[in-house]
Each structure stands twice: as structure tokens, then as C-alpha cells.
Design an enzyme around this catalytic site. Structure first.
Site, PDB file in Angstrom:
ATOM      1  N   ASP A  54       0.815  -1.222   0.000  1.00  0.00           N
ATOM      2  CA  ASP A  54       0.000   0.000   0.000  1.00  0.00           C
ATOM      3  C   ASP A  54       0.847   1.270   0.000  1.00  0.00           C
ATOM      4  O   ASP A  54       0.423   2.290   0.541  1.00  0.00           O
ATOM      5  CB  ASP A  54      -0.960   0.001   1.189  1.00  0.00           C
ATOM      6  CG  ASP A  54      -0.229   0.050   2.534  1.00  0.00           C
ATOM      7  OD1 ASP A  54       0.993  -0.234   2.563  1.00  0.00           O
ATOM      8  OD2 ASP A  54      -0.873   0.363   3.549  1.00  0.00           O
ATOM      9  N   LYS A  83     -16.827  -3.508   9.451  1.00  0.00           N
ATOM     10  CA  LYS A  83     -16.047  -3.667  10.673  1.00  0.00           C
ATOM     11  C   LYS A  83     -16.961  -3.449  11.879  1.00  0.00           C
ATOM     12  O   LYS A  83     -18.061  -2.911  11.759  1.00  0.00           O
ATOM     13  CB  LYS A  83     -14.886  -2.673  10.702  1.00  0.00           C
ATOM     14  CG  LYS A  83     -13.792  -2.970   9.683  1.00  0.00           C
ATOM     15  CD  LYS A  83     -12.608  -2.041   9.875  1.00  0.00           C
ATOM     16  CE  LYS A  83     -11.483  -2.365   8.908  1.00  0.00           C
ATOM     17  NZ  LYS A  83     -10.300  -1.486   9.097  1.00  0.00           N
ATOM     18  N   GLU A 110      -2.967  -0.038  -3.195  1.00  0.00           N
ATOM     19  CA  GLU A 110      -4.247  -0.268  -2.519  1.00  0.00           C
ATOM     20  C   GLU A 110      -5.267   0.718  -3.073  1.00  0.00           C
ATOM     21  O   GLU A 110      -4.986   1.913  -3.202  1.00  0.00           O
ATOM     22  CB  GLU A 110      -4.129  -0.071  -1.010  1.00  0.00           C
ATOM     23  CG  GLU A 110      -5.457  -0.316  -0.291  1.00  0.00           C
ATOM     24  CD  GLU A 110      -5.414  -0.022   1.192  1.00  0.00           C
ATOM     25  OE1 GLU A 110      -5.850  -0.866   1.985  1.00  0.00           O
ATOM     26  OE2 GLU A 110      -4.943   1.071   1.556  1.00  0.00           O
TER      27      GLU A 110
END
Length: 218
Positions: free
Chosen positions: A92, A132, A159
Site C-alpha cells: 500500500d 467492521k 491499494e
């Protein structure tokens, strides 16, 4: 003995110079990879406007980790600060965040990216279908973008996060509350309130999609 020590210092400096040069070229490759991704996104935007009459993007943000930020991440993860370790463990360094208006468009953009020959999707984490615990939602992709260089083709990792305006608002606000304004762990009651805000954001996304679909059918 003195000559040996001098030679060791010279060798150490040579290795350091080589390491700096290698890292400099590595980050140039990531810069070039980001340019490729920006170009892909611009093409998707133009094609989408031609087909559907509107842009799917509210905004697109990009970044490349700084060497210092990268070093901190390697330290946190216990990874050696070397080119080989970075290439094997860190995906990333390039970051792209795509914010859309409608939730349906998140997956349409994913399908377009997945169908490109110059992009390989290596990993998908769908926090929209599986949010989440905090209520955070976003579609996270680890990809490789094709970079055509004079010495051949390289695939540069990146990413990509794709989310709606409502999801982005929640994610940004949650981040500020948890990491910017208070270094302590959030209480259970605050976390519950955040989850309720996330639920409201999801309802807003669905309602806006329903309105859009109704307008397009008229």
C-alpha cells in the site's frame, strides 16, 4: 589494521549509497505506477459519462507513502528495512481512494477494474457486505498496475479503496474521533453511537440509490 578499518568504512559507505540509489529508483517506480492508475481512472470516468451521462466519482484522492512513514510501518510490523522486504510485504505504498455517490457504483467500478488487462486484482476485502465492528464500510482492493518500462514490464502494487460519500463521511469522522481528538480507547457507549451513525449512513445510501433508480426509469 588502520587500512583495514578505512576499507571497511569505504565499503559501508558504498553499500549505503547503493541502498539510497535503490530506494530512490523504487519510489520513482511507485510514482510511475500511480500515474498509470490515475490515467485508468480518468478513462473509466470518461467512458462512464459517455454511457450513463454522469461521472461516477465524487472525488478521487491519491497518495504515496513517504520514506519516513514507510519506515515507521516496517518497524511496527517487525519487517526489515530492505528492498526485498518491502516488495514482499508492503502493498500500500500507493494509495487511491475513490468516492462515489451511489453504493451500486462501487461494485460497477470494481467490475470495470477487474476487467482491465493492465490491472490485476490480488486481494479483496469487502467491508461493505461485511462491515467492521465500528460500522466502517469500504471496498478495499490490493492490485497490481502494469508499468511498461524500457527494460520490460513491471507490476506495481497499490491499494484502492472504493466507498460512497456517506461511507467516507463516517470513516473520516470516526478516524478523527478515535485518533486525532482522543488517544484513549473509545468507550462502549461511544462505539455504540458510532455504529448507529453507520446504520443511518447505510439507510441514506440505499434511499439515494432508490431515488436514482426511480429517476432513471421515468
Amino acid at each position: 589494521m588502520e587500512i583495514d578499518k578505512v576499507m571497511e568504512r569505504i565499503e559501508d559507505q558504498s553499500e549505503l549509497i547503493k541502498l539510497v540509489e535503490d530506494f530512490s529508483y523504487l519510489f520513482k517506480e511507485y510514482e510511475m505506477g500511480l500515474l498509470e492508475l490515475k490515467s485508468d481512472i480518468e478513462i473509466i470516468d470518461l467512458e462512464w459519462q459517455a454511457k450513463y451521462g454522469y461521472s461516477p466519482f465524487e472525488h478521487v484522492k491519491t497518495r504515496i507513502k513517504s520514506p519516513l512513514s514507510l519506515k515507521d510501518k516496517l518497524k511496527r510490523k517487525g519487517i526489515d528495512y530492505s528492498l526485498e522486504s518491502i516488495q514482499q510485504n508492503i502493498f500500500d505504498i500507493i494509495g487511491v481512494r475513490i468516492v462515489t455517490t451511489f453504493e451500486d457504483d462501487v461494485y460497477k467500478i470494481y467490475d470495470i477494474l477487474n476487467g482491465r488487462n493492465d490491472l490485476r486484482i490480488k486481494r479483496v476485502k469487502d467491508y461493505i457486505k461485511n462491515p467492521k465492528q465500528s460500522g466502517y464500510k469500504s471496498l478495499h482492493l490490493i492490485v497490481e498496475t502494469e508499468l511498461v518500462l524500457s527494460e520490460g514490464v513491471k507490476w506495481v502494487p497499490a491499494e484502492i479503496q472504493i466507498r460512497t460519500l456517506a461511507m467516507d463521511f463516517f470513516a473520516s469522522t470516526e478516524h478523527k474521533l478515535q485518533y486525532k481528538y482522543n488517544t484513549k480507547k473509545l468507550s462502549d457507549s461511544i462505539r455504540q453511537e458510532l455504529r448507529e451513525v453507520a446504520d443511518v449512513s447505510s439507510v441514506l445510501d440505499r434511499k439515494m440509490t432508490e431515488v436514482r433508480n426511480t429517476i432513471m426509469m421515468d
